[in-house]
Write a protein that holds these residues in place. Structure first.
Motif, PDB file in Angstrom:
ATOM      1  N   ALA A  76     -12.492   8.524  -0.083  1.00  0.00           N
ATOM      2  CA  ALA A  76     -11.654   7.456   0.460  1.00  0.00           C
ATOM      3  C   ALA A  76     -12.489   6.677   1.461  1.00  0.00           C
ATOM      4  CB  ALA A  76     -10.411   8.018   1.138  1.00  0.00           C
ATOM      5  N   LEU A  77     -12.374   5.350   1.444  1.00  0.00           N
ATOM      6  CA  LEU A  77     -13.139   4.518   2.381  1.00  0.00           C
ATOM      7  C   LEU A  77     -12.340   3.297   2.776  1.00  0.00           C
ATOM      8  CD1 LEU A  77     -16.813   4.405   0.998  1.00  0.00           C
ATOM      9  CD2 LEU A  77     -16.056   5.396   3.161  1.00  0.00           C
ATOM     10  N   PRO A  78     -12.530   2.824   4.002  1.00  0.00           N
ATOM     11  CA  PRO A  78     -11.966   1.533   4.405  1.00  0.00           C
ATOM     12  C   PRO A  78     -12.938   0.414   4.057  1.00  0.00           C
ATOM     13  CG  PRO A  78     -12.973   2.591   6.291  1.00  0.00           C
ATOM     14  CD  PRO A  78     -13.192   3.511   5.117  1.00  0.00           C
ATOM     15  N   ASP A  79     -12.435  -0.797   4.024  1.00  0.00           N
ATOM     16  CA  ASP A  79     -13.289  -1.962   3.817  1.00  0.00           C
ATOM     17  C   ASP A  79     -13.819  -2.413   5.175  1.00  0.00           C
ATOM     18  OD1 ASP A  79     -14.577  -4.266   3.106  1.00  0.00           O
ATOM     19  OD2 ASP A  79     -12.757  -5.421   2.692  1.00  0.00           O
ATOM     20  N   ARG A  80     -14.827  -1.739   5.656  1.00  0.00           N
ATOM     21  CA  ARG A  80     -15.487  -2.106   6.910  1.00  0.00           C
ATOM     22  C   ARG A  80     -16.884  -1.514   6.909  1.00  0.00           C
ATOM     23  NH1 ARG A  80     -15.877   2.608   9.258  1.00  0.00           N
ATOM     24  NH2 ARG A  80     -14.132   4.014   9.653  1.00  0.00           N
ATOM     25  N   PRO A  81     -17.777  -2.001   7.784  1.00  0.00           N
ATOM     26  CA  PRO A  81     -19.143  -1.470   7.838  1.00  0.00           C
ATOM     27  C   PRO A  81     -19.147   0.010   8.211  1.00  0.00           C
ATOM     28  CG  PRO A  81     -18.987  -3.552   9.024  1.00  0.00           C
ATOM     29  CD  PRO A  81     -17.584  -3.132   8.709  1.00  0.00           C
ATOM     30  N   LEU A 110     -18.755  14.310   2.443  1.00  0.00           N
ATOM     31  CA  LEU A 110     -17.483  14.267   3.162  1.00  0.00           C
ATOM     32  C   LEU A 110     -17.602  13.512   4.471  1.00  0.00           C
ATOM     33  CD1 LEU A 110     -14.531  15.235   3.693  1.00  0.00           C
ATOM     34  CD2 LEU A 110     -15.531  17.295   4.721  1.00  0.00           C
ATOM     35  N   ILE A 111     -18.737  13.619   5.153  1.00  0.00           N
ATOM     36  CA  ILE A 111     -18.879  13.046   6.496  1.00  0.00           C
ATOM     37  C   ILE A 111     -19.819  11.848   6.533  1.00  0.00           C
ATOM     38  CG2 ILE A 111     -18.244  15.170   7.690  1.00  0.00           C
ATOM     39  CD1 ILE A 111     -21.191  15.740   8.152  1.00  0.00           C
ATOM     40  N   TRP A 112     -20.028  11.176   5.382  1.00  0.00           N
ATOM     41  CA  TRP A 112     -20.853   9.968   5.386  1.00  0.00           C
ATOM     42  C   TRP A 112     -20.324   8.930   6.373  1.00  0.00           C
ATOM     43  CZ3 TRP A 112     -22.346   8.252  -0.274  1.00  0.00           C
ATOM     44  CH2 TRP A 112     -23.339   9.108  -0.757  1.00  0.00           C
ATOM     45  N   ASP A 113     -19.012   8.717   6.373  1.00  0.00           N
ATOM     46  CA  ASP A 113     -18.413   7.758   7.307  1.00  0.00           C
ATOM     47  C   ASP A 113     -17.871   8.551   8.492  1.00  0.00           C
ATOM     48  OD1 ASP A 113     -16.747   5.958   8.715  1.00  0.00           O
ATOM     49  OD2 ASP A 113     -16.423   4.769   6.906  1.00  0.00           O
ATOM     50  N   ARG A 114     -18.679   8.687   9.524  1.00  0.00           N
ATOM     51  CA  ARG A 114     -18.317   9.574  10.638  1.00  0.00           C
ATOM     52  C   ARG A 114     -17.189   9.001  11.483  1.00  0.00           C
ATOM     53  NH1 ARG A 114     -24.593  11.321  11.804  1.00  0.00           N
ATOM     54  NH2 ARG A 114     -24.813  12.525   9.874  1.00  0.00           N
ATOM     55  N   ARG A 115     -17.077   7.691  11.531  1.00  0.00           N
ATOM     56  CA  ARG A 115     -15.927   7.091  12.225  1.00  0.00           C
ATOM     57  C   ARG A 115     -14.636   7.471  11.520  1.00  0.00           C
ATOM     58  NH1 ARG A 115     -17.035   0.946  12.186  1.00  0.00           N
ATOM     59  NH2 ARG A 115     -14.879   0.882  12.942  1.00  0.00           N
ATOM     60  N   LEU A 116     -14.668   7.494  10.208  1.00  0.00           N
ATOM     61  CA  LEU A 116     -13.485   7.869   9.434  1.00  0.00           C
ATOM     62  C   LEU A 116     -13.132   9.328   9.675  1.00  0.00           C
ATOM     63  CD1 LEU A 116     -11.325   7.353   7.271  1.00  0.00           C
ATOM     64  CD2 LEU A 116     -13.067   7.849   5.533  1.00  0.00           C
ATOM     65  N   ILE A 117     -14.132  10.200   9.691  1.00  0.00           N
ATOM     66  CA  ILE A 117     -13.890  11.630   9.918  1.00  0.00           C
ATOM     67  C   ILE A 117     -13.307  11.860  11.306  1.00  0.00           C
ATOM     68  CG2 ILE A 117     -15.041  13.868  10.195  1.00  0.00           C
ATOM     69  CD1 ILE A 117     -14.579  12.889   7.272  1.00  0.00           C
ATOM     70  N   GLY A 143      -1.346   6.033  11.777  1.00  0.00           N
ATOM     71  CA  GLY A 143      -2.191   5.832  12.953  1.00  0.00           C
ATOM     72  C   GLY A 143      -3.441   5.016  12.728  1.00  0.00           C
ATOM     73  N   MET A 144      -3.674   4.506  11.517  1.00  0.00           N
ATOM     74  CA  MET A 144      -4.880   3.727  11.235  1.00  0.00           C
ATOM     75  C   MET A 144      -4.507   2.275  10.969  1.00  0.00           C
ATOM     76  SD  MET A 144      -7.132   6.420   8.951  1.00  0.00           S
ATOM     77  CE  MET A 144      -8.601   5.388   9.077  1.00  0.00           C
ATOM     78  N   LYS A 145      -5.274   1.338  11.533  1.00  0.00           N
ATOM     79  CA  LYS A 145      -4.972  -0.076  11.415  1.00  0.00           C
ATOM     80  C   LYS A 145      -5.236  -0.603  10.007  1.00  0.00           C
ATOM     81  CE  LYS A 145      -5.900  -1.193  16.279  1.00  0.00           C
ATOM     82  NZ  LYS A 145      -6.739  -2.005  17.206  1.00  0.00           N
ATOM     83  N   SER A 146      -6.324  -0.157   9.421  1.00  0.00           N
ATOM     84  CA  SER A 146      -6.711  -0.657   8.096  1.00  0.00           C
ATOM     85  C   SER A 146      -6.428   0.388   7.027  1.00  0.00           C
ATOM     86  CB  SER A 146      -8.201  -1.017   8.080  1.00  0.00           C
ATOM     87  OG  SER A 146      -8.485  -1.991   9.054  1.00  0.00           O
ATOM     88  N   PRO A 147      -6.117  -0.031   5.809  1.00  0.00           N
ATOM     89  CA  PRO A 147      -5.876   0.946   4.746  1.00  0.00           C
ATOM     90  C   PRO A 147      -7.160   1.616   4.292  1.00  0.00           C
ATOM     91  CG  PRO A 147      -5.872  -1.269   3.845  1.00  0.00           C
ATOM     92  CD  PRO A 147      -5.970  -1.424   5.336  1.00  0.00           C
ATOM     93  N   LEU A 148      -7.017   2.767   3.698  1.00  0.00           N
ATOM     94  CA  LEU A 148      -8.110   3.422   2.998  1.00  0.00           C
ATOM     95  C   LEU A 148      -7.943   3.168   1.506  1.00  0.00           C
ATOM     96  CD1 LEU A 148      -8.371   6.910   4.767  1.00  0.00           C
ATOM     97  CD2 LEU A 148      -9.611   4.802   5.272  1.00  0.00           C
ATOM     98  N   TYR A 149      -9.043   3.098   0.815  1.00  0.00           N
ATOM     99  CA  TYR A 149      -9.003   2.891  -0.626  1.00  0.00           C
ATOM    100  C   TYR A 149      -9.460   4.166  -1.330  1.00  0.00           C
ATOM    101  CZ  TYR A 149      -8.400  -2.050   0.370  1.00  0.00           C
ATOM    102  OH  TYR A 149      -7.914  -3.252   0.823  1.00  0.00           O
ATOM    103  N   VAL A 150      -8.716   4.557  -2.342  1.00  0.00           N
ATOM    104  CA  VAL A 150      -9.089   5.693  -3.176  1.00  0.00           C
ATOM    105  C   VAL A 150      -9.087   5.227  -4.625  1.00  0.00           C
ATOM    106  CG1 VAL A 150      -8.071   7.338  -1.543  1.00  0.00           C
ATOM    107  CG2 VAL A 150      -6.744   6.566  -3.517  1.00  0.00           C
ATOM    108  N   ALA A 187       0.826  -1.202   0.000  1.00  0.00           N
ATOM    109  CA  ALA A 187       0.000   0.000   0.000  1.00  0.00           C
ATOM    110  C   ALA A 187       0.865   1.258   0.000  1.00  0.00           C
ATOM    111  CB  ALA A 187      -0.908   0.010   1.227  1.00  0.00           C
ATOM    112  N   LEU A 188       0.365   2.291  -0.610  1.00  0.00           N
ATOM    113  CA  LEU A 188       0.988   3.593  -0.525  1.00  0.00           C
ATOM    114  C   LEU A 188       0.861   4.099   0.905  1.00  0.00           C
ATOM    115  CD1 LEU A 188      -0.585   5.058  -3.778  1.00  0.00           C
ATOM    116  CD2 LEU A 188       1.713   4.122  -3.533  1.00  0.00           C
TER     117      LEU A 188
END
Length: 389
Positions: A214-219, A290-297, A254-261, A2-3
């Motif tokens: 950008a989103l992670p592969d999680r719910p 921008l704030i659809w995934d509030r955990r990500l924000i 600082g994030m355990k899982s990658p983000l996908y773009v 991953a980048l």
């Protein structure tokens, strides 16, 4: 492999991706239409305190936008249409064939209520549009959100099934027309471009990544409204899209899982090295892409946002209609606004600064500029403050 990107770089990328800085701002209706196509859909919510959700999304990206202008793209030019996507949303007409699977359930409902559908169809062949009160169908039937008057449920089912479209709205009341009256025949008869469940899952994953940037592969809330795609199918789609080069995995500080773009957006991400100036603060929509995934924000920006409009008053932490305030690459706080139409005033009911936000002269000036911009969008002539900025 991953980048890699820092959290601040991802924050800058998200701001620029969503055209929320002076450098990336939109500058007209064509830009606005282009943004809608890029993100796939913008959520619709009927509440109008200082504008409905699409209004709030668009005003934060285009300084010349005025309340209600998005309806031109929907109901005059027919470049977009109302569709059940991420809940109720506005979508580009080019995506009409892609919703074939989404239409299956409401189509079944229509087949189970043939008399009502036939009566409404016959009426709409003679009239330009109709709303539920045009029909004497008082029977209560089971609909998606409980018992509903037959006429209302039937019109909504026809809309979600692709048999009808929202012709226009008066306030929150929807008027419908037959789809064949508003859309080109070639579009209506186009085959589903995603004929298999795997094709559909890849389309939806790629589309939702594009909706957020950008989103992670999680719910998470970014996946709301997608039927027929479970966790395994989503993860498989992520892997296949990465393998074919449509998506790229980015390891973030600082994030355990990658983000996908999207791979096509990597140059934008790589270019986001320098801090963004405060500029003019942007007051965001409660359901902003921008704030659809509030955990990500919260993980990226350190900003925890919850829209409390449907929360009982005694359980709210802040207020009824509270909106995020973004300046540069940081959330400065949240603000509660109201509109006094009779006096043409935008009312600032309260402003909560984020803990740790620099309440400097520059930050206050950014918020003040943002309020003036918001006042013009909301077709007001003055700002009335019930609190200090």
């Amino acid at each position: 492999m991953a980048l890699y990107a820092s959290r601040r770089q991802l924050c800058r990328y998200m701001v620029e991706y969503h055209h929320l800085s002076a450098a990336s701002a939109l500058h007209g209706m064509e830009d606005l239409a282009g943004y809608l196509r890029k993100v796939g859909c913008v959520q619709y919510d009927p509440l109008d305190v200082v504008g409905r959700n699409p209004d709030l999304v668009f005003q934060s990206r285009w300084s010349g936008y005025r309340k209600g202008q998005y309806e031109r793209l929907l109901y005059r030019e027919r470049r977009f249409f109302d569709m059940w996507d991420k809940n109720m949303s506005i979508c580009a007409v080019e995506d009409w064939p892609c919703f074939a699977r989404t239409r299956e359930r409401p189509l079944r409902w229509c087949r189970e209520h043939p008399a009502a559908i036939e009566e409404i169809t016959a009426y709409l062949k003679k009239h330009e549009s109709a709303c539920s009160s045009d029909f004497a169908m008082e029977e209560r039937v089971l609909w998606w959100y409980g018992q509903q008057r037959l006429a209302k449920a039937a019109l909504e089912a026809m809309c979600y099934a692709g048999l009808a479209l929202v012709h226009h709205k008066k306030g929150t009341r929807r008027y419908y027309c037959l789809s064949e009256r508003a859309l080109p025949p070639g579009l209506l008869s186009a085959p589903d471009p995603n004929p298999t469940p795997q094709d559909y899952a890849r389309w939806q994953v790629l589309r939702r990544v594009g909706s957020v940037g950008a989103l992670p592969d999680r719910p998470g809330d970014a996946w709301l409204g997608i039927g027929g795609m479970d966790v395994a199918a989503r993860s498989r789609a992520f892997a296949e899209l990465e393998e074919c080069g449509a998506l790229a995995a980015v390891a973030v500080e600082g994030m355990k899982s990658p983000l996908y773009v999207k791979t096509q957006d990597l140059p934008l991400l790589e270019g986001c090295q320098r801090p963004l100036p405060l500029g003019t603060a942007r007051i965001l929509a409660p359901l902003d892409n921008l704030i659809w995934d509030r955990r990500l924000i919260e993980a990226l920006f350190g900003f925890a946002y919850r829209w409390e409009v449907y929360t009982p008053a005694q359980k709210r932490q802040y207020g009824y209609y509270v909106l995020p305030v973004l300046a540069g690459e940081r959330f400065l706080g949240r603000i509660e606004l109201a509109t006094d139409r009779e006096r043409g005033r935008l009312i600032v009911k309260n402003l909560w600064w984020e803990e740790g936000a620099k309440r400097s002269a520059a930050a206050r000036e950014a918020v003040t500029r943002g309020l003036r911009r918001f006042m013009r969008y909301n077709r007001c002539g003055e700002i009335e403050r019930d609190c200090e900025i």
